[in-house]
Every structure is written in structure tokens, then in C-alpha cells.
Write a protein that holds these residues in place. Sequence first.
Motif, PDB file in Angstrom:
ATOM      1  N   SER A 177      34.854  -6.913  -1.342  1.00  0.00           N
ATOM      2  CA  SER A 177      34.337  -8.469  -1.625  1.00  0.00           C
ATOM      3  C   SER A 177      32.677  -8.006  -1.490  1.00  0.00           C
ATOM      4  CB  SER A 177      34.634  -9.332  -0.773  1.00  0.00           C
ATOM      5  OG  SER A 177      35.922  -9.645  -0.744  1.00  0.00           O
TER       6      SER A 177
ATOM      7  N   GLN B 150      29.162 -12.161   1.415  1.00  0.00           N
ATOM      8  CA  GLN B 150      30.106 -13.021   1.887  1.00  0.00           C
ATOM      9  C   GLN B 150      31.138 -12.504   3.121  1.00  0.00           C
ATOM     10  OE1 GLN B 150      30.888 -16.063   0.461  1.00  0.00           O
ATOM     11  NE2 GLN B 150      28.809 -15.587  -0.457  1.00  0.00           N
TER      12      GLN B 150
ATOM     13  N   GLY C 281      41.245 -12.410  -5.565  1.00  0.00           N
ATOM     14  CA  GLY C 281      40.482 -13.072  -6.447  1.00  0.00           C
ATOM     15  C   GLY C 281      40.410 -14.693  -6.509  1.00  0.00           C
ATOM     16  N   GLY C 282      40.835 -15.453  -5.235  1.00  0.00           N
ATOM     17  CA  GLY C 282      40.835 -16.855  -5.441  1.00  0.00           C
ATOM     18  C   GLY C 282      42.278 -17.310  -5.664  1.00  0.00           C
TER      19      GLY C 282
ATOM     20  N   GLN D 188      39.736 -20.654   1.528  1.00  0.00           N
ATOM     21  CA  GLN D 188      39.328 -19.315   1.199  1.00  0.00           C
ATOM     22  C   GLN D 188      38.106 -19.445  -0.047  1.00  0.00           C
ATOM     23  OE1 GLN D 188      39.951 -17.478  -2.189  1.00  0.00           O
ATOM     24  NE2 GLN D 188      40.587 -19.786  -2.887  1.00  0.00           N
ATOM     25  N   SER D 189      38.110 -20.888  -0.383  1.00  0.00           N
ATOM     26  CA  SER D 189      37.281 -21.024  -1.564  1.00  0.00           C
ATOM     27  C   SER D 189      35.706 -21.427  -0.894  1.00  0.00           C
ATOM     28  CB  SER D 189      37.500 -22.437  -2.196  1.00  0.00           C
ATOM     29  OG  SER D 189      37.474 -23.530  -1.535  1.00  0.00           O
ATOM     30  N   CYS D 190      35.775 -21.465   0.298  1.00  0.00           N
ATOM     31  CA  CYS D 190      34.467 -21.411   1.100  1.00  0.00           C
ATOM     32  C   CYS D 190      33.686 -20.028   0.980  1.00  0.00           C
ATOM     33  CB  CYS D 190      34.684 -21.817   2.536  1.00  0.00           C
ATOM     34  SG  CYS D 190      35.448 -23.583   2.807  1.00  0.00           S
ATOM     35  N   PHE D 191      34.250 -19.249   0.706  1.00  0.00           N
ATOM     36  CA  PHE D 191      33.963 -17.902   0.451  1.00  0.00           C
ATOM     37  C   PHE D 191      34.034 -17.144  -0.778  1.00  0.00           C
ATOM     38  CE2 PHE D 191      35.476 -19.013   4.585  1.00  0.00           C
ATOM     39  CZ  PHE D 191      34.104 -19.002   5.539  1.00  0.00           C
ATOM     40  N   ASP D 192      33.462 -16.251  -1.133  1.00  0.00           N
ATOM     41  CA  ASP D 192      33.644 -15.569  -2.419  1.00  0.00           C
ATOM     42  C   ASP D 192      34.089 -14.337  -2.211  1.00  0.00           C
ATOM     43  OD1 ASP D 192      33.880 -14.894  -5.016  1.00  0.00           O
ATOM     44  OD2 ASP D 192      31.667 -14.261  -5.073  1.00  0.00           O
ATOM     45  N   LEU D 193      35.510 -14.060  -2.097  1.00  0.00           N
ATOM     46  CA  LEU D 193      36.006 -12.916  -1.429  1.00  0.00           C
ATOM     47  C   LEU D 193      37.043 -12.449  -2.604  1.00  0.00           C
ATOM     48  CD1 LEU D 193      37.083 -14.051   2.287  1.00  0.00           C
ATOM     49  CD2 LEU D 193      35.089 -12.580   1.472  1.00  0.00           C
ATOM     50  N   SER D 194      37.065 -10.885  -2.753  1.00  0.00           N
ATOM     51  CA  SER D 194      38.198 -10.574  -3.745  1.00  0.00           C
ATOM     52  C   SER D 194      39.604 -10.694  -3.164  1.00  0.00           C
ATOM     53  CB  SER D 194      37.708  -8.904  -3.900  1.00  0.00           C
ATOM     54  OG  SER D 194      36.257  -8.975  -4.555  1.00  0.00           O
TER      55      SER D 194
ATOM     56  N   GLN E  89      38.679  -6.560 -13.637  1.00  0.00           N
ATOM     57  CA  GLN E  89      37.334  -6.976 -13.453  1.00  0.00           C
ATOM     58  C   GLN E  89      35.971  -6.233 -14.286  1.00  0.00           C
ATOM     59  OE1 GLN E  89      36.510 -10.216 -12.017  1.00  0.00           O
ATOM     60  NE2 GLN E  89      38.505  -9.885 -12.420  1.00  0.00           N
TER      61      GLN E  89
END
Length: 298
Positions: free
Chosen positions: A93, A97, A198-199, A241-247, A293
Motif C-alpha cells: 500500500s 496511508q 483493493g477495497g 477500511q475505506s477510511c484508508f487507501d490500502l491494497s 494494476q
Amino acid sequence: MINKRIAVIGIPGKWSTEVLADHLEQRTGYRCIIDMADVVLELETGQLRYQDTLLNALDGVIIKKISETYSPAADDRLRMLSSLEADGVRCFSPPNQVIRLINRLEGTAALASCDVPLPATRVTESTDAALDTIQAFGKAILKPLYSTKARGMLVLKAADGVKANTQKLDKFKAKHGLFYLQQFVNLGGQDLGMVFLGGEYLCTYARAGDANAWNTTIHSGGKYIPFDPSPELIELGRKAQSCFDLSFTTVDIALTDEGPVVFEVSAFGGFSGAKKGCGIDAAEKLCDYVLSQFEARA
């Protein structure tokens, strides 16, 4: 075979790091595990080197583990990596983040700002205020800002009295400084790890606790078992988890008498829980996601 040089930032010899490197090697023909303890940052050029590898020349890195334990030094290591994205190196990630989750206070504050349900939490440097919090909560968990797997956490009970709790608080403050107190919630013997890639939702496992431990971590004798969450519970995990941009990440959720609450979003997520609790090779899934990606940008 995809011709990409993607390194794993992790702990050499650790299963999760090695299995991810194995999958990448099978798919790309390239294998490189980077131990941040031996990385050198050249500030005048912004270049990072690990032995004979110039990180800025890689196609990408997967940040699987930044250190054995969380600490302010882990923050520093992530900041060292921040120059990679400016040079076009894809990071999974993104370091900026992951940094938000290394410090427990910053991660929890982000969840609270997104209206994610959490156990009641108080943060203070004042011993008197901490004692008042313990009295109000009845039972509280005192947590270091930097820790994983419940290491360093203490259960404090109002019934133990002011003197006993003051001694525990003073000892804790001498080592950790700030008091991060969270209301004790009854886990019912288990809590959940909800995995996202990936969300997108991947799976959920439960950690069933040892009868003699107050927490359910594997470190304290817990074990992974399957769990089938409701759609509403999945949406709660997705919101957290959408509060962060994590793979790749795992959301820790407890089912309490007052409803589900989120304890934390993991900076890195765990492969072992997905494997043992859900029968899913999360390392392979993450490898597939990362390579997709690159293909999407081609």
C-alpha cells in the motif's frame, strides 16, 4: 510471465514475506526481499538502496511488513519510502496511508471521523483523568500507541482501587507516555478479522480466544476458525477500511451486546488468518491484484 521487477518489503525468513516473494517470482521471474533495517536513503538524491538494489529503479514494491514491532522507528522507515512514488515506483500500500495506521491514536481518530462505531476511547497524559476514565468505564484496556497482537496492553478495573491503578498507570507512563484507554467490551470468546483486497471484500475469519486470556489474539492462544458474516457486517468492514487507501488489509471487529464495533484496521493485514480460517491464499490473491494494476496501466 509478466516482466516486472516488484520487491517485497518485509522480514526475511518470515512465512508471510517469503510466500509473497515466492508468488511474485513464479509470476515475474524476479525475487527480492528488502529488509528496511539495511536500507540507505541518500537525501541529496532521494535514492534508496538495499545492498545492490536501487529501489527507485524498481517497478513496484509490496509493503508486507515494515518491522518486527510497531514503534516510532517504523514511522521513520515508511517516510524513507515516500520518495519512491515520486519516481514512479508503484507502492502497495502507499506509505502515506500505512503511516496513518502505525500509530494507534491516528488510526482510531481516522475511524472516529468516518463515524465508524468504536469502543468508548479516552486519550490523556493526566493520571487523574485516566483514573476518572477507569472509574467511569468500570473496566478499561490501557493500550500503547505502538503495539500489535495485544502486546503491552493492560486490563484496569475500577474495583482494584485508586492506589493499585495509580501504580500501574505510573509504570506505564514511564515507558509509553500517553494513556490510550478503551472501554472493555465483552468479546464473547471471539472477534473477527475481515479481509479486503483493493477495497473489495475477500473473506472473514474468527479468532476464538483461549479461556484463560482476556483477548483473542493468536499470540495469546487464540485460534482461527471460519465465520460467515451478514451483509450488514461486511458493509461495516468496508466502511472502516475505506477510511484508508490500502491494497490489502484486515479489519478487526467485535460483536458486542450493544452491536458490532471496530477495534482497528490493520496496516498490513495477515495472510495466516485468511489461510487457516478461510482456506484462501491471500498472498497469491495480493500478487494477482498487484500485477493486475500494472496490466490496467499498460
